[in-house]
Each structure stands twice: as structure tokens, then as C-alpha cells.
Design a protein around this motif. Structure first.
Motif, short mmCIF file in Angstrom:
data_model
loop_
_atom_site.label_atom_id
_atom_site.label_comp_id
_atom_site.label_asym_id
_atom_site.label_seq_id
_atom_site.Cartn_x
_atom_site.Cartn_y
_atom_site.Cartn_z
N MET A 19 -76.65 74.93 21.84
CA MET A 19 -76.52 76.19 21.10
C MET A 19 -75.34 76.08 20.16
SD MET A 19 -74.73 78.63 23.98
CE MET A 19 -73.15 78.17 24.73
N ARG A 20 -75.28 76.97 19.19
CA ARG A 20 -74.14 77.03 18.30
C ARG A 20 -73.05 77.87 18.94
NH1 ARG A 20 -74.67 79.42 13.22
NH2 ARG A 20 -73.37 77.83 12.20
N ALA A 21 -71.80 77.45 18.76
CA ALA A 21 -70.67 78.17 19.32
C ALA A 21 -69.43 77.87 18.49
CB ALA A 21 -70.43 77.76 20.78
N ALA A 22 -68.46 78.78 18.54
CA ALA A 22 -67.15 78.54 17.95
C ALA A 22 -66.29 77.85 19.00
CB ALA A 22 -66.51 79.85 17.51
N VAL A 23 -65.81 76.66 18.69
CA VAL A 23 -65.14 75.80 19.67
C VAL A 23 -63.67 75.62 19.28
CG1 VAL A 23 -65.14 73.50 20.72
CG2 VAL A 23 -67.31 74.60 20.11
N VAL A 24 -62.81 75.62 20.28
CA VAL A 24 -61.38 75.38 20.09
C VAL A 24 -60.96 74.25 21.03
CG1 VAL A 24 -59.06 76.37 20.14
CG2 VAL A 24 -61.00 77.81 19.53
N ASP A 25 -60.48 73.15 20.49
CA ASP A 25 -60.05 72.01 21.30
C ASP A 25 -58.54 71.82 21.32
OD1 ASP A 25 -62.62 71.21 22.08
OD2 ASP A 25 -62.93 70.15 20.19
N ARG A 26 -57.84 72.51 20.44
CA ARG A 26 -56.38 72.39 20.36
C ARG A 26 -55.77 73.76 20.17
NH1 ARG A 26 -54.93 68.62 15.49
NH2 ARG A 26 -52.84 69.16 16.25
N PHE A 27 -54.58 73.97 20.73
CA PHE A 27 -53.84 75.20 20.46
C PHE A 27 -53.32 75.16 19.02
CE2 PHE A 27 -53.00 74.94 25.17
CZ PHE A 27 -53.76 76.05 25.50
N GLY A 28 -53.27 76.32 18.40
CA GLY A 28 -52.73 76.37 17.06
C GLY A 28 -53.38 77.45 16.23
N GLY A 29 -53.43 77.22 14.92
CA GLY A 29 -53.91 78.21 13.98
C GLY A 29 -55.41 78.31 13.93
N PRO A 30 -55.91 79.24 13.12
CA PRO A 30 -57.35 79.45 13.00
C PRO A 30 -58.10 78.21 12.55
CG PRO A 30 -56.15 81.29 12.05
CD PRO A 30 -55.13 80.26 12.36
N GLU A 31 -57.41 77.30 11.85
CA GLU A 31 -58.10 76.09 11.37
C GLU A 31 -58.57 75.20 12.51
OE1 GLU A 31 -53.67 75.18 11.57
OE2 GLU A 31 -54.94 76.84 10.92
N HIS A 32 -58.10 75.45 13.73
CA HIS A 32 -58.54 74.66 14.88
C HIS A 32 -59.85 75.18 15.48
CE1 HIS A 32 -55.05 72.19 14.76
NE2 HIS A 32 -54.22 73.17 15.05
N VAL A 33 -60.39 76.26 14.91
CA VAL A 33 -61.69 76.78 15.35
C VAL A 33 -62.77 76.15 14.49
CG1 VAL A 33 -63.09 78.85 15.72
CG2 VAL A 33 -60.59 78.97 15.96
N ARG A 34 -63.82 75.66 15.13
CA ARG A 34 -64.94 75.09 14.38
C ARG A 34 -66.25 75.52 15.03
NH1 ARG A 34 -63.99 71.06 18.15
NH2 ARG A 34 -65.87 70.01 18.90
N VAL A 35 -67.28 75.63 14.22
CA VAL A 35 -68.61 75.95 14.74
C VAL A 35 -69.34 74.64 14.98
CG1 VAL A 35 -70.79 77.10 14.28
CG2 VAL A 35 -68.64 78.16 13.53
N ASP A 36 -69.83 74.46 16.21
CA ASP A 36 -70.45 73.20 16.61
C ASP A 36 -71.59 73.50 17.56
OD1 ASP A 36 -70.90 70.50 16.85
OD2 ASP A 36 -68.87 70.00 17.55
N ARG A 37 -72.33 72.46 17.94
CA ARG A 37 -73.35 72.60 18.96
C ARG A 37 -72.77 72.15 20.30
NH1 ARG A 37 -77.94 74.33 16.68
NH2 ARG A 37 -78.85 74.46 18.76
N VAL A 38 -73.01 72.96 21.32
CA VAL A 38 -72.51 72.69 22.67
C VAL A 38 -73.66 72.89 23.64
CG1 VAL A 38 -70.17 73.46 22.06
CG2 VAL A 38 -71.78 75.09 23.08
N PRO A 39 -73.54 72.42 24.89
CA PRO A 39 -74.62 72.63 25.86
C PRO A 39 -74.91 74.11 26.09
CG PRO A 39 -73.13 70.93 26.63
CD PRO A 39 -72.47 71.54 25.43
N LYS A 40 -76.16 74.44 26.11
CA LYS A 40 -76.59 75.81 26.41
C LYS A 40 -76.50 76.03 27.91
CE LYS A 40 -80.80 78.64 26.04
NZ LYS A 40 -82.22 78.61 25.57
#
Length: 342
Positions: A19-40
Motif C-alpha cells: 500500500m502507499r504510505a507516508a514513511v519516516v526513517d530518520r528524525f528531522g525536518g519534513p523533508e524526511h517524510v516520503r510517500v512509498d509502498r510498504v507492506p499492507k
């Protein structure tokens, strides 16, 4: 089979399990948020799988993404949010959506039911699907609200209900809400006014009409006036939603037997709260009551009756969630910033 048909057939199983989701892998600013596919997610026996139609980007999402934690709490919350990297990669504490499927032990819901849910520290709302325990904070969606409107009442309404449950507000009680134009503050103004309280809202001048329309009797512009310089014993209850009204600053404003409800507090204020309560005869607390399924059902009923109303600053699509985070980071949102999915 053509090349395009082969590509479509190859991608179908992947899309069925992701599914599509907004993913955060690092602490920090909004630029660390990305839309990606992750397990449903697959619902467990006692869970419902919700197809998310709307969620919000709240101050909780800001804090977890930026690791912007009140003073002294950083190590205490590390097991929940992570120390060096986020433990939760899909944020979003609230959702409104439709039940897609149910686990084998679920009896309260069926596919097609429209619901709202408070996910709490599990998060996961910024995704196309989320699994929620049927015994969690998940009632049916108020039929009078759109999915975007329904999502907008959850975080603020749930939090305001938790804290206001600690006090008994009689008609005519004087209540001050500091930080009255955010999601929690607006809900606190609405709920206190509904109980017959006279509400003083502390916010900026640009939000004066908004908070008055939601039940405030008086507005203090914090950019021009220090509300803490007010008369002694002016209020029965202060709801602290901004982090600028610690007990030493506002103690003189609260009547004997009154309360300071610290929605935002640092470690020092949290540890000192029981001692301050005993010494002053004023309830000082940074802990709200549990809402639970019954409380969430009550929230839905209040929304159906128009006693708690959604206040939406803006609505963005999932692909615009980075800009939503940037806006929430400014601290100037009014009510809720809603993310629309699907």
C-alpha cells in the motif's frame, strides 16, 4: 501476452500485498517524510482492517518526526519513539475510513462499516490501510460528517475529553484555554462551553473570530497581552495546550479547589504535579482519563449532535503530506490539517 500485459500481471500481486504510505526513517525536518509502498497489514483475529479515507497531521506527528520532546522526557519516551532512529515509520494518530475486512473473532464490525479510530502510539494512520483492534478506540463514523470532517474531530476531541474528564464543570464555571486555536484547544473550548462554562481563549488576534464562533466568551491576544497578569482567582480551570503556562506562572489565577490541566508539560512539571496539588489544594495534572471505546462512542454522538464540530485548516492529498508537515511545524495551524487518501 504483450509486454504491457506481462508488466501488469507481474505488478498485480505486489500491489495486492502493498500500500502507499507516508514513511519516516530518520528524525528531522519534513523533508524526511516520503510517500512509498510498504507492506499492507493483515488483520489479526480480533482486528479490523480499515481502508483509510482521511487522517490528520497533528502536533503529535510533528513531535515524533522531529523528536521535539518536552524537556526531560527524551530518554523516557525512547522505547516508544526511538532514540537515534524512529521506531514508528508510518505516523498518523487518527483515521476515518471504511472497514475493508475483519478478523475471525470480530463481532462488532463488518466490511463496509464507516468508522473513526484513535490509534495512539501505534500510529499508522498516514497509509491506505491500518489494522485496529475491535476493542480499541474505534466507533462508527458520525453519519453527518464527511470522512475529512470526521478525521478532524478525533485527535483534538479525544485529547480534550481525556483532560476535561478530570474536572466537574458546572454551569457558570470560568475556564481558560491556553492555545485555544489548535485541534485540542478548539475541542476544549467547545466541550467546556457545552457544559455551560464561560471560556476565555488565549490565542492570536487572527483567531479571535474562530474561537468565539466555537464557544469562547472572551479572547486574550497573547501577542499583545499577558494573560498570566490577570486577577487572582479568576478561573476554576486552566487547560494548558501551548506549553507556556506552567503552574508557578498561573497558580494565582486558579481558585481554591480548581485545576490546571497540563496537556503539554515537561518532566519537571510532571514530577512536581502531585506535590503542587497537595500544597495548593489545586488539582495539577498532566494525565488525562482513559477515553476507551465508550468515550469514543460518546465523541461520535457529540459530533452527531453538533456539540463538537470539526475545524479544518486545510486538506491535502497524501502526495502533499510533506507540505502539511511544514505547515504544522509553524505552530500556526487552526484546528486540524487533514490528509485525504484514496
Amino acid at each position: 501476452m504483450t509486454d504491457s500485459e506481462t508488466a501488469t500481471a507481474a505488478s498485480a500481486p505486489t500491489r495486492a500485498t502493498t500500500m502507499r504510505a507516508a514513511v519516516v526513517d530518520r528524525f528531522g525536518g519534513p523533508e524526511h517524510v516520503r510517500v512509498d509502498r510498504v507492506p499492507k497489514p493483515e488483520p489479526a483475529a480480533d482486528e479490523v482492517l480499515v481502508r483509510v479515507r482521511a487522517a490528520t497531521v497533528s502536533v503529535a506527528d510533528h513531535r515524533l518526526r522531529a523528536r521535539d520532546i518536552p524537556r526531560g522526557l527524551s530518554l523516557l519516551v525512547a522505547p516508544t519513539i526511538g532514540l537515534f532512529r524512529p521506531r514508528v515509520h508510518v505516523l498518523g494518530m487518527d483515521v476515518a475510513g471504511v472497514v475493508e475486512s475483519v478478523g475471525s473473532a470480530v463481532t462488532r464490525f463488518a466490511p463496509g462499516d464507516e468508522v473513526i479510530a484513535m490509534l495512539g502510539s501505534r500510529m499508522g494512520g498516514h497509509a491506505e490501510y491500518v489494522a485496529v483492534p475491535q476493542g480499541g478506540d474505534i466507533p462508527r463514523k458520525p453519519a453527518t460528517l464527511s470522512f475529512e470532517e470526521a478525521a478532524a474531530i478525533v485527535f483534538g476531541g479525544h485529547t480534550a475529553m481525556r483532560y476535561l474528564a478530570r474536572v466537574e464543570l458546572r454551569p457558570g464555571a470560568e475556564v481558560l484555554v491556553n492555545g485555544a486555536s489548535g485541534a485540542v484547544g478548539i475541542a476544549a473550548v467547545q466541550l467546556a462551553a457545552r457544559r455551560g462554562a464561560r471560556v476565555t481563549a488565549v490565542t492570536s488576534a487572527r483567531n479571535a473570530a474562530l474561537v468565539r464562533a466555537n464557544g469562547a466568551s472572551r479572547v486574550v491576544d497573547h501577542e499583545r497581552e499577558d494573560f498570566a497578569a490577570g486577577a487572582s482567582g479568576a478561573y476554576d480551570v486552566i487547560v494548558e495546550c501551548a506549553g507556556t503556562a506552567p503552574f508557578p506562572r498561573v497558580r494565582h489565577l486558579i481558585r481554591p479547589g480548581g485545576a490546571l490541566l497540563q496537556v503539554i508539560a515537561d518532566l519537571g512539571d510532571m514530577l512536581a504535579a502531585p506535590w503542587r496539588s497537595r500544597r495548593s489544594g489545586i488539582l495539577v495534572t498532566s494525565t488525562g482519563d482513559r477515553v476507551g471505546p465508550d468515550g469514543m462512542q460518546r465523541l461520535a454522538e457529540l459530533a452527531e449532535a453538533g456539540d463538537i464540530r470539526p475545524v479544518i485548516d486545510r486538506v491535502v492529498e497524501l502526495d502533499g503530506i510533506v507540505d502539511a508537515h511544514r505547515y504544522v511545524d509553524t505552530g500556526r495551524k487552526r484546528g486540524s490539517v487533514v490528509v485525504r487518501l484514496g
